[in-house]
Design a protein around this motif. Structure first.
Motif, PDB file in Angstrom:
ATOM      1  N   PRO A  43      13.726 -39.336  44.295  1.00 46.50           N
ATOM      2  CA  PRO A  43      12.483 -38.772  43.753  1.00 46.50           C
ATOM      3  C   PRO A  43      12.709 -37.408  43.094  1.00 46.50           C
ATOM      4  CG  PRO A  43      12.212 -39.513  46.029  1.00 46.50           C
ATOM      5  CD  PRO A  43      13.679 -39.504  45.746  1.00 46.50           C
ATOM      6  N   ALA A  44      11.665 -36.953  42.418  1.00 44.62           N
ATOM      7  CA  ALA A  44      11.739 -35.663  41.739  1.00 44.62           C
ATOM      8  C   ALA A  44      11.971 -34.532  42.743  1.00 44.62           C
ATOM      9  CB  ALA A  44      10.445 -35.411  40.969  1.00 44.62           C
ATOM     10  N   ARG A  45      12.768 -33.564  42.349  1.00 41.40           N
ATOM     11  CA  ARG A  45      13.071 -32.391  43.177  1.00 41.40           C
ATOM     12  C   ARG A  45      12.502 -31.130  42.527  1.00 41.40           C
ATOM     13  NH1 ARG A  45      18.285 -32.652  46.385  1.00 41.40           N
ATOM     14  NH2 ARG A  45      18.992 -34.819  46.359  1.00 41.40           N
ATOM     15  N   THR A  46      12.569 -30.041  43.306  1.00 36.72           N
ATOM     16  CA  THR A  46      12.252 -28.732  42.749  1.00 36.72           C
ATOM     17  C   THR A  46      13.410 -28.279  41.861  1.00 36.72           C
ATOM     18  OG1 THR A  46      13.302 -27.558  44.586  1.00 36.72           O
ATOM     19  CG2 THR A  46      10.977 -28.118  44.834  1.00 36.72           C
ATOM     20  N   GLY A  47      13.253 -27.136  41.255  1.00 39.27           N
ATOM     21  CA  GLY A  47      14.354 -26.533  40.522  1.00 39.27           C
ATOM     22  C   GLY A  47      15.315 -25.833  41.471  1.00 39.27           C
ATOM     23  N   PRO A  48      16.290 -25.097  40.941  1.00 37.49           N
ATOM     24  CA  PRO A  48      17.276 -24.417  41.790  1.00 37.49           C
ATOM     25  C   PRO A  48      16.639 -23.285  42.598  1.00 37.49           C
ATOM     26  CG  PRO A  48      17.526 -23.752  39.499  1.00 37.49           C
ATOM     27  CD  PRO A  48      16.558 -24.885  39.499  1.00 37.49           C
ATOM     28  N   TRP A  49      17.237 -22.984  43.752  1.00 36.20           N
ATOM     29  CA  TRP A  49      16.812 -21.891  44.620  1.00 36.20           C
ATOM     30  C   TRP A  49      17.825 -20.760  44.504  1.00 36.20           C
ATOM     31  CZ3 TRP A  49      12.132 -22.230  46.932  1.00 36.20           C
ATOM     32  CH2 TRP A  49      11.565 -23.503  47.045  1.00 36.20           C
ATOM     33  N   ALA A  50      17.340 -19.549  44.371  1.00 33.80           N
ATOM     34  CA  ALA A  50      18.238 -18.415  44.155  1.00 33.80           C
ATOM     35  C   ALA A  50      19.188 -18.205  45.331  1.00 33.80           C
ATOM     36  CB  ALA A  50      17.424 -17.141  43.913  1.00 33.80           C
ATOM     37  N   HIS A  51      18.701 -18.387  46.574  1.00 32.12           N
ATOM     38  CA  HIS A  51      19.582 -18.163  47.725  1.00 32.12           C
ATOM     39  C   HIS A  51      20.708 -19.196  47.758  1.00 32.12           C
ATOM     40  CE1 HIS A  51      16.760 -21.182  49.311  1.00 32.12           C
ATOM     41  NE2 HIS A  51      17.689 -21.491  50.205  1.00 32.12           N
ATOM     42  N   SER A  52      20.431 -20.428  47.306  1.00 34.91           N
ATOM     43  CA  SER A  52      21.480 -21.442  47.251  1.00 34.91           C
ATOM     44  C   SER A  52      22.489 -21.115  46.150  1.00 34.91           C
ATOM     45  CB  SER A  52      20.874 -22.817  47.008  1.00 34.91           C
ATOM     46  OG  SER A  52      20.032 -23.194  48.084  1.00 34.91           O
ATOM     47  N   THR A  53      21.985 -20.655  45.019  1.00 33.19           N
ATOM     48  CA  THR A  53      22.870 -20.244  43.931  1.00 33.19           C
ATOM     49  C   THR A  53      23.788 -19.122  44.390  1.00 33.19           C
ATOM     50  OG1 THR A  53      21.241 -20.862  42.244  1.00 33.19           O
ATOM     51  CG2 THR A  53      22.951 -19.303  41.597  1.00 33.19           C
ATOM     52  N   LEU A  54      23.211 -18.123  45.043  1.00 34.33           N
ATOM     53  CA  LEU A  54      23.985 -16.979  45.520  1.00 34.33           C
ATOM     54  C   LEU A  54      25.057 -17.417  46.506  1.00 34.33           C
ATOM     55  CD1 LEU A  54      24.284 -13.863  45.619  1.00 34.33           C
ATOM     56  CD2 LEU A  54      22.620 -13.864  47.474  1.00 34.33           C
ATOM     57  N   GLY A  55      24.687 -18.281  47.444  1.00 33.68           N
ATOM     58  CA  GLY A  55      25.648 -18.761  48.426  1.00 33.68           C
ATOM     59  C   GLY A  55      26.790 -19.515  47.776  1.00 33.68           C
ATOM     60  N   ALA A  56      26.462 -20.364  46.796  1.00 33.51           N
ATOM     61  CA  ALA A  56      27.497 -21.139  46.119  1.00 33.51           C
ATOM     62  C   ALA A  56      28.460 -20.229  45.354  1.00 33.51           C
ATOM     63  CB  ALA A  56      26.858 -22.140  45.166  1.00 33.51           C
ATOM     64  N   VAL A  57      27.934 -19.189  44.718  1.00 32.84           N
ATOM     65  CA  VAL A  57      28.783 -18.263  43.967  1.00 32.84           C
ATOM     66  C   VAL A  57      29.764 -17.568  44.904  1.00 32.84           C
ATOM     67  CG1 VAL A  57      28.799 -16.087  42.698  1.00 32.84           C
ATOM     68  CG2 VAL A  57      27.185 -17.891  42.061  1.00 32.84           C
ATOM     69  N   VAL A  58      29.269 -17.075  46.033  1.00 33.02           N
ATOM     70  CA  VAL A  58      30.132 -16.370  46.985  1.00 33.02           C
ATOM     71  C   VAL A  58      31.194 -17.320  47.545  1.00 33.02           C
ATOM     72  CG1 VAL A  58      30.178 -15.252  49.250  1.00 33.02           C
ATOM     73  CG2 VAL A  58      28.451 -14.597  47.560  1.00 33.02           C
ATOM     74  N   HIS A  59      30.792 -18.528  47.899  1.00 33.95           N
ATOM     75  CA  HIS A  59      31.751 -19.509  48.404  1.00 33.95           C
ATOM     76  C   HIS A  59      32.840 -19.799  47.363  1.00 33.95           C
ATOM     77  CE1 HIS A  59      28.846 -20.239  51.590  1.00 33.95           C
ATOM     78  NE2 HIS A  59      29.688 -21.066  52.171  1.00 33.95           N
ATOM     79  N   ASN A  60      32.432 -20.014  46.122  1.00 32.35           N
ATOM     80  CA  ASN A  60      33.399 -20.337  45.075  1.00 32.35           C
ATOM     81  C   ASN A  60      34.346 -19.176  44.802  1.00 32.35           C
ATOM     82  OD1 ASN A  60      32.364 -22.918  44.714  1.00 32.35           O
ATOM     83  ND2 ASN A  60      30.946 -22.275  43.110  1.00 32.35           N
ATOM     84  N   ALA A  61      33.808 -17.960  44.833  1.00 31.23           N
ATOM     85  CA  ALA A  61      34.649 -16.790  44.592  1.00 31.23           C
ATOM     86  C   ALA A  61      35.696 -16.626  45.694  1.00 31.23           C
ATOM     87  CB  ALA A  61      33.785 -15.538  44.488  1.00 31.23           C
TER      88      ALA A  61
END
Length: 285
Positions: A43-61
């Protein structure tokens, strides 16, 4: 502490594969589980969440940092890797995104400055898997698996490391209670054939490291709970495949979390249970 004596035998019947994310989703809200893992198309989802984006960036770095030779794992390089992996998804505007990009750069550079990063982990975003039985002497009843942020080698044992970027620093009780970390420990021991009892939560915003040393009995308790949830979700999924009512088999379990559920646009009960959250409200202050 002796090595864990989990039974890894294979049963004739197909074992249920579970990850910490699947178990947590079903425990939190069966309907959300159905929408995420069963319904096709989803089903349809919301857009991206800033806290998830931030967490992913830190993990990737941090993953990229540990892929470098030890001599190049400097605070400056860590900050630069945040910039290289940066995404703006979910932030209120470019100004807010810039503020949190600078904060994330500070977090990872201070992490490198205050922690020994000279040793190369045995696993980075490593997928680990194990057929297990929570009960000694019994055949395997499920397969636990997942992707651990980092697996360190310290002496004869492995250590599970999980990065956190949320609002609140974790403590030892949270590390011990984490089903995800316990599953990673069990699966890492099986996959890498080394004992694994210690789990750690590394909170980047505060530099806090919350650690717990699991006993065999403690890990078994986590597996018992995982087995119970796995049986419930398997029963619901099988019944749905046989023509059961999806709303009855996967009921909505409403709470304040409905405000930021990814499937809020597709769940009337969730919309009625709590007002919508703005996509940046869960950012660490």
């Amino acid at each position: 502490m002796e090595q864990l004596g989990f039974e890894f035998a294979v049963q004739p019947r197909k074992l249920t594969k579970v990850t910490p994310a699947r178990l947590a989703t079903f425990d939190d809200c069966p309907r959300r589980y159905r929408m995420a893992y069963v319904d096709r198309p989803p089903p349809a989802r919301t857009g991206p969440w800033a806290h998830s984006t931030l967490g992913a960036v830190v993990h990737n770095a941090l993953r990229a940092l540990f892929e470098l030779p030890p001599a190049k794992r400097t605070p400056a390089r860590a900050a630069a890797l945040v910039n290289e992996h940066w995404q703006d998804g979910g932030f209120a505007d470019s100004r807010q995104a810039a503020v949190y990009r600078e904060r994330a750069q500070s977090w990872v550079s201070e992490y490198v400055e205050h922690n020994d990063v000279s040793e190369t982990p045995v696993g980075l975003e490593r997928w680990v898997s194990a057929p297990v039985s929570p009960q000694p002497g019994r055949p395997a009843s499920l397969i636990v698996e997942g992707r651990a942020d980092r697996i360190d080698e310290r002496g004869p044992e492995l250590v599970i490391v999980d990065y956190k970027t949320g609002r609140r620093p974790p403590d030892e009780a949270e590390a011990r209670a984490s089903q995800a970390l316990a599953i990673y420990a069990v699966a890492a021991e099986r996959t890498l054939r080394r004992p694994c009892h210690r789990v750690e939560l590394h909170h980047l915003p505060t530099g806090t490291i919350a650690a717990a040393e699991h006993t065999e009995a403690g890990l078994r308790r986590h597996l018992v709970r995982a087995e119970e949830t796995a049986e419930d979700l398997r029963t619901a999924t099988d019944s749905l495949a046989e023509g059961g009512d999806p709303e009855a088999l996967f009921p909505a379990r409403t709470s304040a979390r409905c405000s930021w559920c990814d499937f809020r646009p597709s769940c009337m009960e969730g919309q009625q249970a709590a007002p919508p959250a703005r996509s940046w409200e869960l950012l660490a202050p």
